[in-house]
Motif scaffolding. Structure first.
Motif, mmCIF file in Angstrom:
data_model
loop_
_atom_site.group_PDB
_atom_site.id
_atom_site.type_symbol
_atom_site.label_atom_id
_atom_site.label_comp_id
_atom_site.label_asym_id
_atom_site.label_seq_id
_atom_site.Cartn_x
_atom_site.Cartn_y
_atom_site.Cartn_z
ATOM 1 N N LYS A 30 -3.756 28.316 -34.179
ATOM 2 C CA LYS A 30 -4.009 29.492 -33.388
ATOM 3 C C LYS A 30 -4.984 29.358 -32.075
ATOM 4 O O LYS A 30 -5.099 29.963 -31.042
ATOM 5 N N MET A 31 -5.513 28.332 -32.042
ATOM 6 C CA MET A 31 -6.507 27.515 -30.953
ATOM 7 C C MET A 31 -5.736 26.902 -29.834
ATOM 8 O O MET A 31 -6.010 26.571 -28.801
ATOM 9 N N GLU A 32 -4.183 26.966 -30.297
ATOM 10 C CA GLU A 32 -3.466 25.918 -29.440
ATOM 11 C C GLU A 32 -3.825 24.566 -29.190
ATOM 12 O O GLU A 32 -3.908 24.282 -28.123
ATOM 13 N N VAL A 33 -4.376 24.054 -30.171
ATOM 14 C CA VAL A 33 -4.857 22.714 -30.081
ATOM 15 C C VAL A 33 -4.138 21.863 -31.253
ATOM 16 O O VAL A 33 -3.914 22.103 -32.345
ATOM 17 N N LYS A 34 -3.493 20.866 -30.623
ATOM 18 C CA LYS A 34 -2.763 19.899 -31.333
ATOM 19 C C LYS A 34 -3.716 18.741 -32.228
ATOM 20 O O LYS A 34 -4.613 17.971 -31.494
ATOM 21 N N PRO A 35 -3.093 18.316 -33.272
ATOM 22 C CA PRO A 35 -3.860 17.249 -33.999
ATOM 23 C C PRO A 35 -3.522 16.010 -33.716
ATOM 24 O O PRO A 35 -2.024 15.652 -33.366
#
Length: 191
Positions: free
Chosen positions: A93-98
């Motif tokens: 949802k935050m458009e953050v990739k792990p």
């Protein structure tokens, strides 16, 4: 790296060994953000206007102007906490990739790995918690000990935040407004 590989006629692995670079550092392609030019201009403008401000103050000014400071990725180990469905959904949802560190490479996250190892060795492997409350109490007791009493080799075998002790007040005749006779009487043991 490609130049070295072509020039010497060797594989990528050997070329990396020649230039003393891990192969993993040669495979990351730079991804340019859409707003990178505008952000760079804003940073240069603020740095020119406030020349002595460091990056923290410039970042605060950027945030005040409405720039979002959301990371492209969050780096972590391969632990169970980052395989949880809720965490993966939130990152999406935050458009953050792990981004994960290499398994078995504690040097990539040394402080956290060192702390986790101490917590496991000094507390978790020695205790069997019957209730959540018991775990909370014992972990908090260990945390206070770790921060205030336990010697840390990196700090010259001192604790990072030792408890301070206030000395007991003492009565000194030269530091009081009372007469020396009253001070002498105050120092006599009770009869």
């Amino acid at each position: 790296m490609d130049h070295v590989s072509e020039k010497l006629g060797v594989s990528e692995r050997r070329a990396c060994a020649v230039i003393k670079q891990p192969r993993s550092t040669q495979r990351r392609e730079h991804v340019r953000r859409n707003d990178e030019d505008a952000l760079t201009e804003a940073i240069i403008r603020l740095a020119s206007e406030y020349g002595r401000y460091g990056y923290r103050r410039i970042t605060a000014l950027l945030q005040a102007e409405g720039w979002e400071v959301m990371p492209d990725h969050i780096r972590s180990d391969n632990g169970a906490e980052f395989t949880a469905i809720a965490v993966r959904e939130w990152l999406g949802k935050m458009e953050v990739k792990p981004t994960y560190i290499e398994p078995g490479s504690p040097w990539e996250n040394g402080y956290n790995e060192s702390f986790n190892g101490k917590l496991r060795d000094e507390l978790l492997d020695r205790e069997l918690f019957d209730t959540l409350h018991e775990a909370q109490v014992l972990i908090e007791r260990w945390r206070v000990h770790y921060n205030t009493k336990r010697p840390h080799s990196s700090l010259g075998y001192r604790p990072p935040a030792p408890q301070t002790i206030l000395p007991k007040p003492c009565v000194m005749p030269y530091a009081t407004l009372e007469s020396p006779h009253m001070v002498a009487n105050a120092l006599k043991p009770n009869q």
